[in-house]
Design a protein around this motif. Structure first.
Motif, PDB file in Angstrom:
ATOM      1  N   ALA A 134       0.827  -1.212   0.000  1.00 40.49           N
ATOM      2  CA  ALA A 134       0.000   0.000   0.000  1.00 40.49           C
ATOM      3  C   ALA A 134       0.862   1.263   0.000  1.00 40.49           C
ATOM      4  O   ALA A 134       0.566   2.246  -0.688  1.00 40.49           O
ATOM      5  N   GLU A 135       1.955   1.253   0.748  1.00 42.47           N
ATOM      6  CA  GLU A 135       2.849   2.412   0.775  1.00 42.47           C
ATOM      7  C   GLU A 135       3.478   2.643  -0.597  1.00 42.47           C
ATOM      8  O   GLU A 135       3.686   3.786  -1.007  1.00 42.47           O
ATOM      9  N   LEU A 319     -11.843  -4.356   0.164  1.00 40.53           N
ATOM     10  CA  LEU A 319     -12.008  -2.907   0.037  1.00 40.53           C
ATOM     11  C   LEU A 319     -11.322  -2.380  -1.218  1.00 40.53           C
ATOM     12  O   LEU A 319     -11.807  -1.450  -1.863  1.00 40.53           O
ATOM     13  N   ALA A 320     -10.192  -2.982  -1.575  1.00 36.52           N
ATOM     14  CA  ALA A 320      -9.473  -2.547  -2.772  1.00 36.52           C
ATOM     15  C   ALA A 320     -10.310  -2.731  -4.035  1.00 36.52           C
ATOM     16  O   ALA A 320     -10.180  -1.967  -4.991  1.00 36.52           O
ATOM     17  N   LYS A 321     -11.183  -3.737  -4.044  1.00 37.92           N
ATOM     18  CA  LYS A 321     -12.061  -3.945  -5.197  1.00 37.92           C
ATOM     19  C   LYS A 321     -13.041  -2.793  -5.378  1.00 37.92           C
ATOM     20  O   LYS A 321     -13.556  -2.583  -6.466  1.00 37.92           O
ATOM     21  N   HIS A 322     -13.295  -2.043  -4.287  1.00 37.15           N
ATOM     22  CA  HIS A 322     -14.220  -0.911  -4.347  1.00 37.15           C
ATOM     23  C   HIS A 322     -13.480   0.417  -4.410  1.00 37.15           C
ATOM     24  O   HIS A 322     -14.064   1.467  -4.169  1.00 37.15           O
ATOM     25  N   GLY A 323     -12.179   0.373  -4.698  1.00 40.42           N
ATOM     26  CA  GLY A 323     -11.417   1.599  -4.863  1.00 40.42           C
ATOM     27  C   GLY A 323     -10.920   2.221  -3.578  1.00 40.42           C
ATOM     28  O   GLY A 323     -10.528   3.389  -3.563  1.00 40.42           O
ATOM     29  N   VAL A 324     -10.921   1.477  -2.472  1.00 41.85           N
ATOM     30  CA  VAL A 324     -10.448   1.998  -1.187  1.00 41.85           C
ATOM     31  C   VAL A 324      -9.043   1.466  -0.926  1.00 41.85           C
ATOM     32  O   VAL A 324      -8.847   0.245  -0.857  1.00 41.85           O
ATOM     33  N   LEU A 325      -8.080   2.372  -0.788  1.00 47.09           N
ATOM     34  CA  LEU A 325      -6.698   1.974  -0.547  1.00 47.09           C
ATOM     35  C   LEU A 325      -6.442   1.971   0.960  1.00 47.09           C
ATOM     36  O   LEU A 325      -6.512   3.010   1.624  1.00 47.09           O
ATOM     37  N   VAL A 326      -6.158   0.800   1.528  1.00 48.20           N
ATOM     38  CA  VAL A 326      -5.886   0.660   2.952  1.00 48.20           C
ATOM     39  C   VAL A 326      -4.379   0.666   3.158  1.00 48.20           C
ATOM     40  O   VAL A 326      -3.680  -0.252   2.742  1.00 48.20           O
ATOM     41  N   ALA A 331      -6.710  -0.184   9.933  1.00 48.33           N
ATOM     42  CA  ALA A 331      -7.651   0.887   9.595  1.00 48.33           C
ATOM     43  C   ALA A 331      -9.023   0.317   9.246  1.00 48.33           C
ATOM     44  O   ALA A 331     -10.054   0.893   9.611  1.00 48.33           O
ATOM     45  N   ALA A 332      -9.047  -0.807   8.546  1.00 46.96           N
ATOM     46  CA  ALA A 332     -10.329  -1.417   8.180  1.00 46.96           C
ATOM     47  C   ALA A 332     -11.077  -1.870   9.421  1.00 46.96           C
ATOM     48  O   ALA A 332     -12.297  -1.687   9.535  1.00 46.96           O
ATOM     49  N   GLU A 333     -10.361  -2.442  10.385  1.00 45.39           N
ATOM     50  CA  GLU A 333     -10.998  -2.895  11.615  1.00 45.39           C
ATOM     51  C   GLU A 333     -11.480  -1.709  12.446  1.00 45.39           C
ATOM     52  O   GLU A 333     -12.559  -1.742  13.045  1.00 45.39           O
ATOM     53  N   ASP A 334     -10.689  -0.623  12.457  1.00 47.69           N
ATOM     54  CA  ASP A 334     -11.096   0.573  13.198  1.00 47.69           C
ATOM     55  C   ASP A 334     -12.374   1.170  12.624  1.00 47.69           C
ATOM     56  O   ASP A 334     -13.260   1.610  13.357  1.00 47.69           O
TER      57      ASP A 334
END
Length: 548
Positions: A134-135, A319-326, A331-334
């Motif tokens: 991701a970085e 989430l990446a499939k929906h355009g959300v970069l984690v 962060a997803a759990e939060d």
């Protein structure tokens, strides 16, 4: 609810200020007696920075100031992959597994050592690889979005990367440019989109002597200015730096820590009882190690960290499939466990773009007449938010469909001095003049009396309490005074899916609150329309010192 919908509420940087902040350089590399650039005159500013606006800085001066101030960027803390990977073996969950491994070695139980060691390594590798990937994506995006600046050095205008600017540089800003640093405007006039800084969707007019904040976007006009602050010293830079150094306690860490703490307490109590009995009966302590290992292995969930890491990695992939970069696994759990969501208004609940909300014809004019004249006094190529709003509503209402073809003759874009746009068009061999702009400016151009102008301004003030920006529209022959045909109110409309999304969040048990830097009546008007009732200003919240 789609993950991409939830991402709409996530902001990269907080909104700050109200566009009227004072700019103070605490330590200036040029002068020990640096003035407050927000209030200092242009002459004093140039003197403090030791720069001639006609020639700019010399190359040697630029190098010296860069050595003193650094590059015009927020320096990121150097990241060492090896240390970051080793950091995955630090923490209460890792210590739990490592203690079991040590006891396994002492006991000679190498099968347990291999199993627990494998769990520890898998947990570290999964977390490290996901975050590292991701970085890499974020860094690639950052390189593609580098900004350049027009700067005068050694009496020559040149284009350089914005990161190479230093205090004292003379820069040129034109419509469409991103302000590369905090700049004091020397000449010209600009209209800036400061929504990234202040949350205000309406453009701010800037005249010589005003401050142009780093990160704002020039909508109209052009001018030259002197760089006063760069990098982390700018307001935008300070915000970015705060985001980087912030290290909030992760929810998952709190949960795991609490579980492991209680398990250790239970194991500790049991071991205490066993040790006490062993001492009482004279049993050697070395013989207690197998029992300690059994208690740890049975009482402590050794696969717990791996289970969390794997589940978050799968969630990040989804989430990446929906355009959300984690960029951080937790962060997803939060986001999934949040109970209160505080949202901003501009650009989050609203579209951050103006739209026509009300048309008020005057005299014998109709709505179509007002929109027709307003659209003619607009130019789509300029990409001006107000012009785009008029053109969009004219196309939606189809006001051009039944009219004879028009031939543009001339167009004068908005100017901070005359506060209006004006165009001359030819229709059926006759030249017409149309204009739109500030109500008082247009009313005076139409020859209205002072009482009539005050009556119009009263209507404008009433609309302003609802967050509407009102403009006047006039038309007439090319020669002679035009006639006022009507008023048009504009506002920043809510997103089409905002109301539905807020309702979905409320159904999920998430309390949604709006914190805004705008006038409270404006926020209440927008918030009520999308189903929000808990609305407050950030300034009032800070002053009260109590939660919203």
């Amino acid at each position: 609810m789609q993950a991409s919908d939830l991402a709409m509420f996530i902001c990269n940087f907080p909104k700050i200020g109200n566009g009227k902040e004072k700019f103070i350089m605490k330590k200036d590399p040029v002068s020990a007696n640096t003035p407050d650039f927000g209030t200092a005159s242009i002459t004093d500013t140039l003197a403090a920075l030791h720069v001639n606006p006609d020639t700019g800085l010399a190359r040697d001066d630029v190098n010296a100031r860069r050595d003193q101030d650094g590059y015009n960027e927020v320096a990121e803390k150097a990241k060492r992959p090896v240390l970051k990977f080793l950091g995955k073996f630090w923490g209460i969950s890792a210590w739990m597994l490592e203690l079991i491994m040590v006891l396994s070695v002492v006991r000679g139980n190498y099968s347990d050592l291999v199993v627990v060691g494998a769990l520890l390594v898998v947990n570290a590798v999964l977390g490290f690889m996901q975050e590292h990937r991701a970085e890499g994506v974020v860094e690639a995006l950052r390189k593609q979005l580098q900004v350049s600046a027009r700067v005068r050095r050694d009496a020559i205008w040149q284009i350089v990367p914005a990161r190479e600017l230093v205090p004292g540089d003379i820069v040129r800003v034109r419509s469409g440019d991103v302000i590369p640093a905090d700049v004091k405007l020397l000449t010209g006039a600009l209209s800036l989109d400061q929504s990234a800084l202040t949350g205000e969707s309406q453009d701010a007019d800037k005249a010589p002597g005003d401050i142009l904040s780093s990160g704002a976007v020039a909508r109209r006009g052009e001018g030259s200015g002197v760089v006063i602050l760069t990098g982390a010293k700018t307001y935008f830079g300070r915000t970015t730096e705060l985001v980087q150094v912030a290290r909030p306690k992760l929810h998952i860490e709190a949960v795991v820590t609490k579980i492991v703490r209680w398990l250790f307490v239970i194991v500790g109590v049991l071991l205490g009882v066993v040790v006490a009995l062993s001492v009482n009966r004279g049993v050697p302590m070395i013989e207690m190690i197998p029992l300690m290992l059994v208690l740890l292995m049975s009482a402590v969930p050794v696969a717990l960290p791996v289970m969390f890491t794997v589940s978050m990695a799968l969630g990040s992939k989804e989430l990446a499939k929906h355009g959300v970069l984690v960029t951080r696994l937790s962060a997803a759990e939060d986001a999934a466990t949040m109970g209160i969501l505080c949202v901003d208004k501009t650009g989050t609940i609203t579209m951050n773009q103006l739209a026509v909300t009300d048309v008020i014809p005057l005299e014998a004019a109709t709505e179509a007449d007002v929109l027709f004249a307003g659209a003619l006094a607009s130019q789509e190529a300029n990409q001006d938010p107000i012009d785009q709003a008029f053109i969009a509503i004219a196309k939606e209402r189809r006001v051009f469909d039944d009219l004879t073809a028009l031939t543009p003759v001339s167009f004068s874009p908005f100017d901070a001095k005359n506060r209006r746009t004006e165009a001359v068009v030819e229709q059926n061999g006759q030249k017409l003049r149309v204009m739109k702009g500030a109500v008082r400016t247009i009313a005076e151009a139409c020859g209205l009396s002072q009482p009539e102008i005050e009556a119009l301004e009263q209507r404008v003030s009433t609309a302003a309490t609802k967050g509407y920006r009102t403009l006047a529209v006039a038309r007439g022959l090319e020669q002679g005074a035009p006639s006022l045909v009507g008023l048009v109110s504009l506002y920043d409309p809510p997103r089409s899916d905002a109301k539905q999304l807020i309702a979905a969040l409320l159904d999920l048990g998430v309390t949604v609150k709006m914190l805004t830097g705008d006038a409270l009546p404006v926020a209440i008007e927008i918030g009520t329309g999308v189903g929000l009732s808990n609305i407050g200003r950030i300034g009032d919240l800070k002053a009260a010192g109590t939660p919203l």
